[in-house]
Design a protein around this motif. Structure first.
Motif, PDB file in Angstrom:
ATOM      1  N   LEU A  87      -1.584  -8.016   0.098  1.00 51.57           N
ATOM      2  CA  LEU A  87      -1.483  -8.257  -1.391  1.00 51.57           C
ATOM      3  C   LEU A  87      -1.373  -9.874  -1.678  1.00 51.57           C
ATOM      4  O   LEU A  87      -1.906 -10.228  -2.628  1.00 51.57           O
ATOM      5  CB  LEU A  87       0.200  -8.087  -1.570  1.00 51.57           C
ATOM      6  CG  LEU A  87       0.262  -6.549  -1.594  1.00 51.57           C
ATOM      7  CD1 LEU A  87       2.154  -6.268  -1.785  1.00 51.57           C
ATOM      8  CD2 LEU A  87      -0.287  -5.907  -2.831  1.00 51.57           C
ATOM      9  N   ARG A 105       1.314  -5.406   5.088  1.00 54.46           N
ATOM     10  CA  ARG A 105       1.611  -4.843   3.546  1.00 54.46           C
ATOM     11  C   ARG A 105       1.433  -6.112   2.550  1.00 54.46           C
ATOM     12  O   ARG A 105       0.616  -6.323   1.733  1.00 54.46           O
ATOM     13  CB  ARG A 105       2.603  -4.070   3.223  1.00 54.46           C
ATOM     14  CG  ARG A 105       2.581  -3.693   1.686  1.00 54.46           C
ATOM     15  CD  ARG A 105       4.077  -2.778   1.454  1.00 54.46           C
ATOM     16  NE  ARG A 105       5.136  -3.842   1.237  1.00 54.46           N
ATOM     17  CZ  ARG A 105       5.446  -4.584   0.398  1.00 54.46           C
ATOM     18  NH1 ARG A 105       4.724  -4.359  -0.684  1.00 54.46           N
ATOM     19  NH2 ARG A 105       6.228  -5.364   0.242  1.00 54.46           N
ATOM     20  N   ASP A 135       1.440 -14.754  -8.511  1.00 58.57           N
ATOM     21  CA  ASP A 135       0.934 -13.550  -7.487  1.00 58.57           C
ATOM     22  C   ASP A 135       1.989 -13.427  -6.472  1.00 58.57           C
ATOM     23  O   ASP A 135       2.320 -12.085  -6.166  1.00 58.57           O
ATOM     24  CB  ASP A 135      -0.521 -13.252  -7.036  1.00 58.57           C
ATOM     25  CG  ASP A 135      -1.154 -13.081  -8.687  1.00 58.57           C
ATOM     26  OD1 ASP A 135      -0.687 -12.904  -9.575  1.00 58.57           O
ATOM     27  OD2 ASP A 135      -2.542 -13.379  -8.506  1.00 58.57           O
ATOM     28  N   THR A 136       2.247 -14.354  -5.608  1.00 60.07           N
ATOM     29  CA  THR A 136       2.937 -14.291  -4.341  1.00 60.07           C
ATOM     30  C   THR A 136       4.504 -14.504  -4.602  1.00 60.07           C
ATOM     31  O   THR A 136       5.228 -14.363  -3.288  1.00 60.07           O
ATOM     32  CB  THR A 136       2.508 -15.202  -3.495  1.00 60.07           C
ATOM     33  OG1 THR A 136       2.564 -16.468  -3.908  1.00 60.07           O
ATOM     34  CG2 THR A 136       0.776 -15.076  -3.125  1.00 60.07           C
ATOM     35  N   ALA A 168      -5.345 -10.207  -1.811  1.00 58.55           N
ATOM     36  CA  ALA A 168      -5.866  -9.264  -2.739  1.00 58.55           C
ATOM     37  C   ALA A 168      -6.884  -9.784  -3.824  1.00 58.55           C
ATOM     38  O   ALA A 168      -7.834  -9.228  -3.929  1.00 58.55           O
ATOM     39  CB  ALA A 168      -4.944  -8.206  -3.433  1.00 58.55           C
TER      40      ALA A 168
END
Length: 282
Positions: A163, A159, A186-187, A166
């Motif tokens: 992400l 998962r 984002d991370t 992505a």
């Protein structure tokens, strides 16, 4: 006296030949590990006896018939002793020299054996520590990244991995600085947490052990390969992105040992892929 002179010249030549022979043996021992054997004691005794008999025979062959031995014991002793003592001393020197060469060779072999034994013990100690750390790392991954969610059928590691990459195409189209800012933003919520920090610490402990060990570079790369193979692709993806943004030392070490062995689309942006491939600066 001519016979005596010829015998002495022959002895001198013989000494020179034997000296050259021993010199050759010493070189051979160093280069090809030729094993010297000690002189046979019987052979040495025969050498001494032959030389002594030769000297005495030369005396009896060359002394005058008017020469009375009983009245000239001192001269006889000087003649026989003057010739036999150097010869017997030389034989003793040869035996001592060969014994010294053998002892030197054995001492060298013993030293090499001890060095190999020390290296073997260090290797065993390294392997024991490495596989212990590797086992703990895999246990950690089993608990935090490999358990499959019964609802989605996807593990936590998969998962998070999806992400991370992505927005790979969108981020890769930006300028270098913008790429890094976008991926880090984002991370951050995905990676900057206790689970990933603990994962980074365990993985880097194993890699530091490899990097700082005294084993050969080929073995280091072999053990680094074992470390890589022990992780799922999703876990390698997590560790390289966490290290890239939050652990500069780990980032350099991962690059040095050819982590993470992933395709470019697996990264948050193309710039991070280039870094780990060694295409851009450190």
């Amino acid at each position: 006296m001519k016979v005596l002179l010829i015998a002495l010249i022959a002895a001198l030549i013989g000494v020179s030949i034997i000296a050259a022979y021993f010199y050759g043996l010493s070189k051979k021992d160093v280069k090809s590990k030729f094993v010297l054997q000690p002189f046979d004691s019987t052979l040495v005794a025969w050498w001494a006896a032959v030389f002594a008999i030769l000297v005495v025979s030369l005396f009896f062959l060359n002394f005058d018939s008017d020469f009375i031995i009983s009245n000239n014991i001192g001269q006889v002793g000087d003649f026989v002793g003057g010739l036999t003592n150097p010869i017997l001393s030389f034989i003793a020197l040869l035996v001592l020299l060969r014994t010294t060469m053998i002892q030197t060779s054995e001492a060298r072999n013993t030293t090499e054996f001890l060095e190999r034994q020390a290296l073997f013990m260090d290797r065993q100690k390294f392997e024991g520590t490495f596989f212990q750390i590797l086992n703990r790392l895999e246990t950690y991954c089993e608990v935090h990244f490999r358990k499959v969610d019964p609802v989605t059928g996807v593990s936590e590691g998969e998962r998070v991995s999806k992400l991370i990459s992505a927005n790979h195409l969108a981020c890769s189209a930006l300028s270098p600085i913008s790429q890094l800012r976008r991926v880090k933003k984002d991370t951050r919520t995905l990676l900057y947490n206790d689970v990933c920090i603990g994962f980074n610490g365990r993985a880097m402990r194993a890699l530091r052990l490899i990097n700082n060990s005294d084993i050969s570079d080929n073995l280091k790369r072999s053990f680094a390969g074992l470390l890589i193979d022990s992780m799922y692709p999703s876990e390698r993806k997590i560790i390289v992105h966490f290290a890239f943004f939050y652990n500069r030392t780990a980032r350099k070490m991962l690059r040095k040992w050819d982590f993470p062995r992933l395709k470019k689309h697996a990264f948050g942006c193309y710039l991070i892929f280039q870094y780990y491939k060694g295409e851009i600066g450190k």
